[in-house]
Scaffold this motif. Structure first.
Motif, mmCIF file in Angstrom:
data_model
loop_
_atom_site.group_PDB
_atom_site.id
_atom_site.type_symbol
_atom_site.label_atom_id
_atom_site.label_comp_id
_atom_site.label_asym_id
_atom_site.label_seq_id
_atom_site.Cartn_x
_atom_site.Cartn_y
_atom_site.Cartn_z
ATOM 1 N N GLY A 142 33.022 -28.392 3.711
ATOM 2 C CA GLY A 142 31.689 -28.723 3.207
ATOM 3 C C GLY A 142 30.698 -27.563 3.226
ATOM 4 N N ASN A 143 31.088 -26.469 3.856
ATOM 5 C CA ASN A 143 30.244 -25.269 3.895
ATOM 6 C C ASN A 143 30.621 -24.387 2.703
ATOM 7 O OD1 ASN A 143 28.934 -22.868 4.483
ATOM 8 N ND2 ASN A 143 30.076 -22.473 6.384
ATOM 9 N N VAL A 144 29.681 -24.248 1.758
ATOM 10 C CA VAL A 144 29.979 -23.475 0.545
ATOM 11 C C VAL A 144 29.207 -22.160 0.590
ATOM 12 C CG1 VAL A 144 29.807 -23.449 -1.979
ATOM 13 C CG2 VAL A 144 30.397 -25.580 -0.785
ATOM 14 N N GLN A 145 29.918 -21.058 0.439
ATOM 15 C CA GLN A 145 29.271 -19.746 0.459
ATOM 16 C C GLN A 145 29.614 -18.967 -0.808
ATOM 17 O OE1 GLN A 145 27.056 -18.822 2.652
ATOM 18 N NE2 GLN A 145 27.361 -20.561 4.074
ATOM 19 N N ILE A 146 28.589 -18.374 -1.403
ATOM 20 C CA ILE A 146 28.785 -17.536 -2.585
ATOM 21 C C ILE A 146 28.946 -16.090 -2.112
ATOM 22 C CG2 ILE A 146 27.760 -16.794 -4.786
ATOM 23 C CD1 ILE A 146 28.383 -19.798 -4.676
ATOM 24 N N ILE A 147 29.883 -15.393 -2.717
ATOM 25 C CA ILE A 147 30.127 -14.007 -2.311
ATOM 26 C C ILE A 147 29.618 -13.073 -3.402
ATOM 27 C CG2 ILE A 147 31.928 -12.327 -1.680
ATOM 28 C CD1 ILE A 147 33.618 -14.919 -0.922
ATOM 29 N N ASN A 148 28.857 -12.069 -2.990
ATOM 30 C CA ASN A 148 28.362 -11.041 -3.921
ATOM 31 C C ASN A 148 27.723 -11.650 -5.170
ATOM 32 O OD1 ASN A 148 28.026 -8.245 -4.577
ATOM 33 N ND2 ASN A 148 29.782 -8.370 -5.970
ATOM 34 N N ASP A 149 26.882 -12.663 -4.950
ATOM 35 C CA ASP A 149 26.202 -13.347 -6.069
ATOM 36 C C ASP A 149 27.144 -13.826 -7.170
ATOM 37 O OD1 ASP A 149 23.708 -13.004 -4.904
ATOM 38 O OD2 ASP A 149 23.467 -11.020 -5.821
ATOM 39 N N PHE A 150 28.375 -14.157 -6.793
ATOM 40 C CA PHE A 150 29.402 -14.602 -7.757
ATOM 41 C C PHE A 150 29.624 -13.554 -8.858
ATOM 42 C CE2 PHE A 150 31.857 -17.517 -10.419
ATOM 43 C CZ PHE A 150 32.532 -18.237 -9.454
ATOM 44 N N LYS A 151 29.528 -12.302 -8.458
ATOM 45 C CA LYS A 151 29.843 -11.221 -9.402
ATOM 46 C C LYS A 151 31.038 -10.430 -8.877
ATOM 47 C CE LYS A 151 25.811 -9.426 -9.193
ATOM 48 N NZ LYS A 151 24.431 -8.922 -9.205
ATOM 49 N N THR A 152 31.782 -9.825 -9.802
ATOM 50 C CA THR A 152 32.901 -8.994 -9.387
ATOM 51 C C THR A 152 32.347 -7.753 -8.691
ATOM 52 O OG1 THR A 152 34.177 -9.764 -11.270
ATOM 53 C CG2 THR A 152 34.932 -7.747 -10.223
ATOM 54 N N GLY A 153 32.826 -7.513 -7.469
ATOM 55 C CA GLY A 153 32.292 -6.408 -6.667
ATOM 56 C C GLY A 153 32.720 -5.039 -7.199
ATOM 57 N N GLU A 154 32.018 -4.038 -6.725
ATOM 58 C CA GLU A 154 32.272 -2.664 -7.173
ATOM 59 C C GLU A 154 33.673 -2.187 -6.789
ATOM 60 O OE1 GLU A 154 30.171 1.630 -6.332
ATOM 61 O OE2 GLU A 154 28.984 -0.195 -5.989
ATOM 62 N N LEU A 155 34.025 -2.413 -5.528
ATOM 63 C CA LEU A 155 35.350 -1.974 -5.066
ATOM 64 C C LEU A 155 36.454 -2.766 -5.774
ATOM 65 C CD1 LEU A 155 37.052 -0.221 -3.176
ATOM 66 C CD2 LEU A 155 36.839 -2.006 -1.446
ATOM 67 N N THR A 156 36.216 -4.065 -5.953
ATOM 68 C CA THR A 156 37.196 -4.919 -6.647
ATOM 69 C C THR A 156 37.469 -4.363 -8.047
ATOM 70 O OG1 THR A 156 36.296 -6.825 -5.433
ATOM 71 C CG2 THR A 156 37.681 -7.306 -7.343
ATOM 72 N N CYS A 157 36.379 -4.018 -8.757
ATOM 73 C CA CYS A 157 36.495 -3.445 -10.100
ATOM 74 C C CYS A 157 37.280 -2.140 -10.087
ATOM 75 C CB CYS A 157 35.110 -3.115 -10.659
ATOM 76 S SG CYS A 157 34.371 -4.476 -11.550
ATOM 77 N N LYS A 158 36.898 -1.279 -9.144
ATOM 78 C CA LYS A 158 37.500 0.057 -9.057
ATOM 79 C C LYS A 158 39.008 -0.065 -8.777
ATOM 80 C CE LYS A 158 36.899 4.243 -6.290
ATOM 81 N NZ LYS A 158 36.399 4.730 -5.010
ATOM 82 N N LEU A 159 39.350 -0.985 -7.885
ATOM 83 C CA LEU A 159 40.754 -1.194 -7.515
ATOM 84 C C LEU A 159 41.529 -1.773 -8.699
ATOM 85 C CD1 LEU A 159 42.530 -0.873 -4.998
ATOM 86 C CD2 LEU A 159 41.926 -3.208 -4.359
#
Lengths: 353, 353
Positions: free
Chosen positions: B313-330
């Motif tokens: 029931g605990n909902v958390q959004i990560i990085n404003d629901f955007k693809t992160g910089e490192l994720t993109c780079k990788l």
């Protein structure tokens, strides 16, 4: 149910009833039925036993959406008896639900079992201790490599005339208590009769056999200390005046023979407890003589006395490696009911028309 | 290896590359090889893709002795590239060993993959983000209903031109942290790529989808609190300056993409820790902003950003629901290496002759 029948052009020779083994011979025909999301279960047929053409992308070959059951038909002169088929039907419903597979209803399951057993009744052997093993199974046939519940299934029943499951017969078996591999854990599929549980169990079975043991006794996967079940059987332990077996909490298979034994034992006035049993305590009871008898219960072997337990190098012999009195009595009662030679106060036995 | 080739009489029309989906189309041919205890692996063939006749008692349909692999072939103009096939070969060896199945050697596996990909090279799509998914799989064909390691197997490779695994593309997915079902436990088959693991996972996947989530994040089966992996991917979490992923202790699949990401991230100077991560801590990090990015790694989706976690029931959004910089780079680095548009300092990419 409307079953289309195609008779085999040539029937097989029946095998020697004194040397059937377990699951080596199959009868002339099988029951086959198809499921699609659009049509539901349809196309019920009795056809000659033979190969099924399978798309290589059939999901069962990749993601193991597959469940099965095992029960037996017994010959009593001209009568063919089957034992509690509705229990197997109910378990397959639970297994299929866990694996998100199409449900085979209890009615459909039992009708199909009766139909194919009746059609193949000449295959039910008559020699002592023999029976016709019935193997209903269900699997995903949809072709595709995405992981999701399949939209197409087959439900098949094959039949195999069998002798005793263990070459030892009703003699004590040696059991190795497995402490490396885990069969099941609560939240997994332990209570379901699905292929994956068996695939996972083979390594432990091979290891036990190499050391001279017949099967393994599984411990729970979380604490690694509570007794769960034997490879292909539930397990019961006579400790002082109490009979103990593992409770059904999600990791143990709800055996039909287990359930039947519990009912019979209760009616005989025994105290039977479905509770956790610590393996260290069990080994201690075996050592100090409080463990009077131990046995496995299952469709294949019915009742199988356990004569030896080996756990982390500690080897204990149970009841001088002899089949115990209660074990014998229970075996006689249950097989008597199954073969129709004893009264069946429970209404468990069904005569196939 | 001597491969006998039978060409399909009629070739299929190739599907529209802009709408391939994942695993819906299969190529004209497949690789098939047989194993028996007596003959070992033999009868290697490339044959038209089509149904395989299976005995209804084939052990794979009952006891799920089945393993598979997944890798991809990428088109770079006239070159066809495959990515670290020896890693998949090694994993299948480990999977088959766990399930007591016949070993497909690394040499044989890689040779067969290269042979069928080369033969079907016209099927490797060229549109951006598309590739040819390669599905090697192995299963027990022995007919019989006793539970023991089968004495006969098939090893097959089928091929499917694919687009993005997620319809979302490289956009963040919503992940449901599963706290009822368990995927794997140490001592079980979690590290093996075997059908049973996937059959067991479907119920949680269905449950998550019903609630609007793309996949589940599994917790360990013993403590029910350490983060393990996502449905079809390993998972990585960027917490402050540390990148955390679950260690390979028997319950987590050793992903080829996971391994590749770890190597790239280390070379880039990041601190990457293979360690237990408590789900309560992770949710707290997500809440207080210490969890900068999260992503899944796997052959099918390569790198998949995680934009939301839901746990009890605990909902958390990560990085404003955007693809992160490192994720993109990788993602760019790894897909660049895979498609041959970036340098491959690791020698991971193999050109199919």
């Amino acid at each position: 149910m409307d079953i289309k029948i195609t008779r085999a052009k040539q029937l097989k020779n029946k095998p020697d009833e004194s040397n059937l083994g377990f699951g080596h011979y199959f009868t002339d025909h099988m029951f086959v039925m198809d499921y699609t999301v659009e049509q539901g279960w349809h196309n019920a047929q009795i056809v000659p036993y033979g190969p099924i053409p399978m798309d290589p992308a059939s999901m069962v070959l990749h993601y193991a959406q597959e469940t099965f059951e095992g029960l037996k038909a017994y010959r009593n002169h001209d009568q063919i008896l089957i034992f509690r088929p509705e229990m197997n039907a109910k378990r397959m419903i639970a297994s299929n639900e866990r694996l998100c597979m199409a449900e085979v209803s209890e009615e459909l399951f039992v009708e199909a079992v009766e139909a194919i057993v009746d059609y193949e009744k000449d295959w039910v052997p008559s020699a002592e201790g023999t029976s016709l093993y019935i193997r209903p199974f269900c699997f995903a046939t949809e072709a595709g490599v995405g992981v999701h519940p399949a939209r197409a299934y087959k439900f098949i029943i094959i039949l195999s005339p069998v002798g005793a499951y263990y070459p030892e017969g009703v003699n004590p078996v040696k059991i190795f208590v497995e402490d490396e591999y885990v069969r099941a854990v609560v939240g997994g599929t332990g209570f379901a009769k699905c292929g994956g549980n068996y695939a996972a169990s083979i390594a432990a079975q091979v290891k036990a056999e190499k050391m001279g043991y017949t099967q393994v006794l599984w411990l729970d996967g979380v604490h690694r200390k509570y007794v769960e079940e034997v490879g292909t059987m539930n397990a019961m332990f006579v400790i002082d005046d109490e009979i103990v077996t593992a409770p059904l909490e999600g990791s143990v298979l709800p055996g039909v023979t287990r359930d039947s034994c519990i009912q019979i034992l209760k009616d005989w006035g025994y105290t039977i407890s479905e509770r956790h049993l610590d393996i260290d305590d069990l080994m201690e009871y075996a050592k100090n003589g409080r463990l009077k008898e131990a046995f496995g219960t299952g469709t294949a072997a019915v009742i199988s006395p356990i004569g030896e337990l080996s756990y982390k190098g500690n080897v204990q012999i149970i009841n001088d490696f002899k089949t115990g009195e209660l074990t014998c009595k229970l075996y006689d009662e249950l097989t008597g009911i199954q073969w129709g030679t004893k009264a069946d106060p429970y209404g468990w036995v069904k005569t196939v028309k």
